[in-house]
Write an enzyme that holds these catalytic residues in place. Sequence first.
Site, PDB file in Angstrom:
ATOM      1  N   HIS A 138       0.863  -1.182   0.000  1.00 37.42           N
ATOM      2  CA  HIS A 138       0.000   0.000   0.000  1.00 37.42           C
ATOM      3  C   HIS A 138       0.902   1.236   0.000  1.00 37.42           C
ATOM      4  O   HIS A 138       1.914   1.264   0.710  1.00 37.42           O
ATOM      5  CB  HIS A 138      -0.893   0.025   1.248  1.00 37.42           C
ATOM      6  CG  HIS A 138      -1.891  -1.087   1.300  1.00 37.42           C
ATOM      7  ND1 HIS A 138      -3.237  -0.898   1.037  1.00 37.42           N
ATOM      8  CD2 HIS A 138      -1.747  -2.402   1.600  1.00 37.42           C
ATOM      9  CE1 HIS A 138      -3.858  -2.061   1.165  1.00 37.42           C
ATOM     10  NE2 HIS A 138      -2.981  -2.986   1.509  1.00 37.42           N
ATOM     11  N   ARG A 224       7.645 -12.207  25.599  1.00 36.46           N
ATOM     12  CA  ARG A 224       7.169 -11.210  26.556  1.00 36.46           C
ATOM     13  C   ARG A 224       6.254 -10.173  25.909  1.00 36.46           C
ATOM     14  O   ARG A 224       5.719  -9.311  26.599  1.00 36.46           O
ATOM     15  CB  ARG A 224       8.356 -10.491  27.217  1.00 36.46           C
ATOM     16  CG  ARG A 224       9.196 -11.380  28.109  1.00 36.46           C
ATOM     17  CD  ARG A 224      10.188 -10.572  28.940  1.00 36.46           C
ATOM     18  NE  ARG A 224      11.053 -11.459  29.700  1.00 36.46           N
ATOM     19  CZ  ARG A 224      12.242 -11.892  29.291  1.00 36.46           C
ATOM     20  NH1 ARG A 224      12.702 -11.492  28.108  1.00 36.46           N
ATOM     21  NH2 ARG A 224      12.966 -12.704  30.029  1.00 36.46           N
ATOM     22  N   ASP A 271      -6.438 -13.260  -1.036  1.00 35.93           N
ATOM     23  CA  ASP A 271      -5.735 -11.974  -1.100  1.00 35.93           C
ATOM     24  C   ASP A 271      -5.108 -11.807  -2.479  1.00 35.93           C
ATOM     25  O   ASP A 271      -4.039 -11.217  -2.635  1.00 35.93           O
ATOM     26  CB  ASP A 271      -4.671 -11.866   0.004  1.00 35.93           C
ATOM     27  CG  ASP A 271      -4.120 -10.448   0.170  1.00 35.93           C
ATOM     28  OD1 ASP A 271      -4.798  -9.490  -0.271  1.00 35.93           O
ATOM     29  OD2 ASP A 271      -3.014 -10.292   0.718  1.00 35.93           O
ATOM     30  N   GLY A 307       0.169  -9.159  -2.209  1.00 34.89           N
ATOM     31  CA  GLY A 307      -0.950 -10.061  -2.419  1.00 34.89           C
ATOM     32  C   GLY A 307      -0.451 -11.395  -2.948  1.00 34.89           C
ATOM     33  O   GLY A 307       0.719 -11.756  -2.805  1.00 34.89           O
TER      34      GLY A 307
END
Length: 391
Positions: A138, A224, A271, A307
């Site tokens: 993007h 963690r 996708d 994608g």
Amino acid sequence: MTAADRFALSGASLVLPGGVVDGDRLTIDGSRIAGLGGATEPGDLDLAGYTVVPGFVDLHVHGGGGASYASGVAEEALRAARTHLEHGTTTTVASTVTGEIDEVARQAHVLSELAEDGVLAGIHFEGPFISPGRCGAHRPDLLRDPDPALVRKLVDAARGHARMVTLAPELPGGLESVRMLADLGVIAAVGHTDSDYARTLEAIEAGATVATHLFNAMPGIAHRAPGPIVALLEDERVTVELINDGVHLHPSVLDLAYGTAGASRVALITDAMGAAGMGDGLYPLGPLQVEVRNGVARLVEGGAIAGSTLTLDVAFKRALTVNGLTLNQAAESLSAAPARLLGLDGSVGSLEAGKYADLVVVDSGTYDLVAVMRRGEWITGGGRFGTVKPA
């Protein structure tokens, strides 16, 4: 109703909600499944040696057949939908990509007309409300914070056909937009995010119910700092998207997601961008250029994965042959779970009387796609079973 409008498929293994039934009969009347079971009759189409599964439901797909939903051109959208239909996707939610708000709104208007015609099941907005640090394919300069007013502008542009919005909940306006989307009945999806575990939990409590391509474009799991992945996997209200193309996820990672969430909370997606169903070469993805080499799509500038070139028949076969899923588990994640998420499970997503006759026929030995039917009409491959004989 003519005789040819009512016919039956006999001899196949049927993947039904309760399990796989071998050598059964499925009757179709017009666009719907009329019934299951019964004795074989003259004129039935013989599907011995084949397996019938529900038509696939893709929540997240950007294009195919050399065409893109983000083009804002109806003819391209039709070509993309047809390409995936021929590979078994009988229900498609069209995904946009990051662009100028007004341009994405224009694309939504075009796509909404196809949704009204029944070609698409709705629109998924992926971007521009995502993290600059996790933007993937993007354009960073076009990203925006998820201001509820801007999010609402895109939803309104879809004219009632907005199904899902992917956003990063840690950005200013993120949680407020999740709440607004939930109130509007639009799916809020967490994705392309730098959110931590605590903020992701807040987003889920605010109404987010989907993880956009889990593991991809988000922080990994640290001992963690569990991050968004653990929060999304552990909450039973969340459906997780997975891209099972052998590129986006190692098979063991997909196995981990299934072991934690179960098939009923997994939606296998493509996708896919415009190169799905095509060969290597250069393709547009919104305002960006993508090069496909050996079936892997990457941005021309920067090299990020852009994608996939996946189709759901391939994802189905991989689920069975690589990941060892059962036919019922695969059908759950490719059909029932996404249909249920979209609120369409009353008409699609499983082989049951009264639902649309949307189905995929695969070879029982290889799981290769053989034929596709949508709403009682063969899209591809049906001719090999013979023609329907008048009663």
